[in-house]
Design an enzyme around this catalytic site. Structure first.
Site, PDB file in Angstrom:
ATOM      1  N   LYS A   1       0.835  -1.209   0.000  1.00 22.02           N
ATOM      2  CA  LYS A   1       0.000   0.000   0.000  1.00 22.02           C
ATOM      3  C   LYS A   1       0.869   1.259   0.000  1.00 22.02           C
ATOM      4  O   LYS A   1       2.066   1.201   0.285  1.00 22.02           O
ATOM      5  CB  LYS A   1      -0.929  -0.007   1.214  1.00 22.02           C
ATOM      6  CG  LYS A   1      -0.220  -0.024   2.560  1.00 22.02           C
ATOM      7  CD  LYS A   1      -1.221  -0.147   3.691  1.00 22.02           C
ATOM      8  CE  LYS A   1      -0.499  -0.160   5.037  1.00 22.02           C
ATOM      9  NZ  LYS A   1      -1.441  -0.211   6.171  1.00 22.02           N
TER      10      LYS A   1
ATOM     11  N   ARG B   1     -10.323   0.116  14.857  1.00 21.68           N
ATOM     12  CA  ARG B   1     -10.308   0.812  13.582  1.00 21.68           C
ATOM     13  C   ARG B   1     -11.261   0.031  12.690  1.00 21.68           C
ATOM     14  O   ARG B   1     -12.473   0.187  12.814  1.00 21.68           O
ATOM     15  CB  ARG B   1      -8.876   0.885  13.049  1.00 21.68           C
ATOM     16  CG  ARG B   1      -8.618   1.941  12.003  1.00 21.68           C
ATOM     17  CD  ARG B   1      -7.135   2.075  11.691  1.00 21.68           C
ATOM     18  NE  ARG B   1      -6.547   0.824  11.220  1.00 21.68           N
ATOM     19  CZ  ARG B   1      -5.268   0.685  10.890  1.00 21.68           C
ATOM     20  NH1 ARG B   1      -4.435   1.716  10.995  1.00 21.68           N
ATOM     21  NH2 ARG B   1      -4.802  -0.468  10.454  1.00 21.68           N
TER      22      ARG B   1
ATOM     23  N   TYR C   1      15.372  30.703   7.047  1.00 17.04           N
ATOM     24  CA  TYR C   1      14.124  31.384   7.404  1.00 17.04           C
ATOM     25  C   TYR C   1      13.944  31.443   8.916  1.00 17.04           C
ATOM     26  O   TYR C   1      14.103  30.446   9.620  1.00 17.04           O
ATOM     27  CB  TYR C   1      12.926  30.646   6.792  1.00 17.04           C
ATOM     28  CG  TYR C   1      12.805  30.806   5.298  1.00 17.04           C
ATOM     29  CD1 TYR C   1      12.629  32.053   4.720  1.00 17.04           C
ATOM     30  CD2 TYR C   1      12.847  29.694   4.468  1.00 17.04           C
ATOM     31  CE1 TYR C   1      12.512  32.204   3.347  1.00 17.04           C
ATOM     32  CE2 TYR C   1      12.727  29.826   3.092  1.00 17.04           C
ATOM     33  CZ  TYR C   1      12.557  31.089   2.538  1.00 17.04           C
ATOM     34  OH  TYR C   1      12.432  31.216   1.175  1.00 17.04           O
TER      35      TYR C   1
ATOM     36  N   MET D   1      11.888  24.658   1.086  1.00 11.93           N
ATOM     37  CA  MET D   1      11.219  23.833   0.092  1.00 11.93           C
ATOM     38  C   MET D   1      12.218  23.054  -0.761  1.00 11.93           C
ATOM     39  O   MET D   1      11.997  21.880  -1.091  1.00 11.93           O
ATOM     40  CB  MET D   1      10.336  24.694  -0.818  1.00 11.93           C
ATOM     41  CG  MET D   1       9.563  23.901  -1.860  1.00 11.93           C
ATOM     42  SD  MET D   1       8.588  24.958  -2.961  1.00 11.93           S
ATOM     43  CE  MET D   1       7.381  25.615  -1.804  1.00 11.93           C
TER      44      MET D   1
END
Length: 362
Positions: free
Chosen positions: A34, A129, A254, A302
């Site tokens: 998956k 679940r 940043y 990024m």
């Protein structure tokens, strides 16, 4: 010059599958693929798992992609189907389905199908679940056994919630609940995920469902794959694209979240959250350049990350390869530095990263 690259070692993948089969020699292997094979490439990975007995995916589109890629092994839908209209697709493609609620069972019972479905009945023994409640088990079992649309050779399944922690009593309780329910049933059983395979050999049963460990990564708390005799399949790399010298007291990146304490050099590497690297990786999270570890500093951007290489005694230069995780730097360690789990890092690698599938020597 190729920048962000995920090298996928197919030899390590095959080795890990052999290791898994040695750990559970009496069990059949349902290889879990998956989420794009945990970020490794769904079809490519499946094509190199010839010794698996079946594949497991979460959703129908993943299963269809495997069939389109020429894979003919049994494929199990771990979330089952979501609509009555899915049932002809399952039949046409020979998909096997988990049954975990009343709506699914009723849809099967009331549909006109061209063939019988192969079904896994999932019991919720404590994960809370997917899965029917333990008190529903006998009724569901009898209805499936009596349904003309269902292959009478159903299989029985549950899923562990805390198997990564061998000190937790939860897994033993789940096993006891499951065994109490199925004790008089002849059907094949499947309990163990990767953590069950490694930590709870008594749970191996007839089938096991290795996922993370197949890719050489440990599912256990505070451990790494090589501790279990596994080999990392993914090596995420990039390149140094600039080297800068900064003075003591300079802030980097940043928000200026890191400040140099002395004159130092920074290697700027072409990797960032746009490639799937975790933005919240803390200062000091390691990378490997020229076989030596260095710590990242400043905010992950990024497209770029800065690495403190000190006075650069090793002569690091533009173009040098940087290992972000892989055999020299376990992804489990990077995940811990980012306050997350290795599953997330592997699955978050973005399409911007180039994939190279390699058959490397052991």
């Amino acid at each position: 010059m190729r920048l962000a690259t995920a090298e996928i070692n197919l030899t390590a993948l095959s080795y890990n599958l052999r290791r898994i089969k040695a750990l559970a020699p009496g069990a059949r292997v349902m290889a879990v693929l998956k989420a794009n094979a945990y970020g490794h490439g769904l079809v490519k990975i499946a094509q190199h798992l010839n010794d698996a007995d079946a594949f497991a995916v979460a959703r129908i589109d993943e299963a269809l992609a495997l069939r389109a890629g020429g894979l003919t092994k049994p494929i199990v839908l771990l979330e089952g189907f979501f609509d009555r209209a899915d049932l002809p697709i399952l039949i046409a493609n020979n998909f096997e389905t988990i049954i975990h609620d009343e709506n699914q069972l009723r849809a099967i019972e009331t549909s006109q199908l061209d063939a019988r479905l192969s079904v896994w009945l999932k019991v919720d023994t404590g994960m809370h679940r997917l899965g029917i409640e333990p008190e529903q088990f006998e009724a569901f079992y009898q209805r499936l056994k009596g349904c003309d649309n269902v292959d009478p050779k159903i299989k029985l399944m549950t899923h562990f919630s805390c198997a990564d922690d061998t000190n937790s009593p939860q897994t033993r309780q789940q096993m006891e609940t499951f065994e109490r329910l199925v004790a008089d049933k002849p059907e094949a059983r499947c309990l163990a995920n990767s953590a069950g395979v490694l930590g709870w050999p008594q749970s191996h049963g007839d089938w096991i469902r290795p996922g993370l460990m197949m890719y050489g990564v440990s599912p256990m708390l505070n451990q790494v794959g090589p501790e279990h005799g596994l080999k990392p399949v993914m090596r995420l790399t990039t390149r140094v694209i600039a080297i800068k010298t900064i003075a003591a007291g300079e802030k980097v990146g940043y928000g200026g979240r890191w400040q140099s304490q002395q004159k130092t050099q920074l290697a700027v590497v072409a990797m960032g959250y746009g490639d799937g690297y975790p933005r919240n990786a803390r200062n000091g999270t390691p990378v490997v350049i020229r076989d030596k570890r260095y710590g990242i500093v400043g905010a992950v951007s990024m497209d770029m990350i800065t690495v403190d290489i000190g006075t650069n005694p090793d002569g690091i230069a533009v173009g040098d390869q940087v290992e972000m995780w892989g055999p020299a730097l376990p992804v489990e360690e990077v995940a811990a530095c980012a306050g997350t789990i290795p599953y997330e890092l592997l699955c978050n690698v973005t399409p911007r990263v180039s994939y190279e599938y390699l058959a490397l020597s052991d």
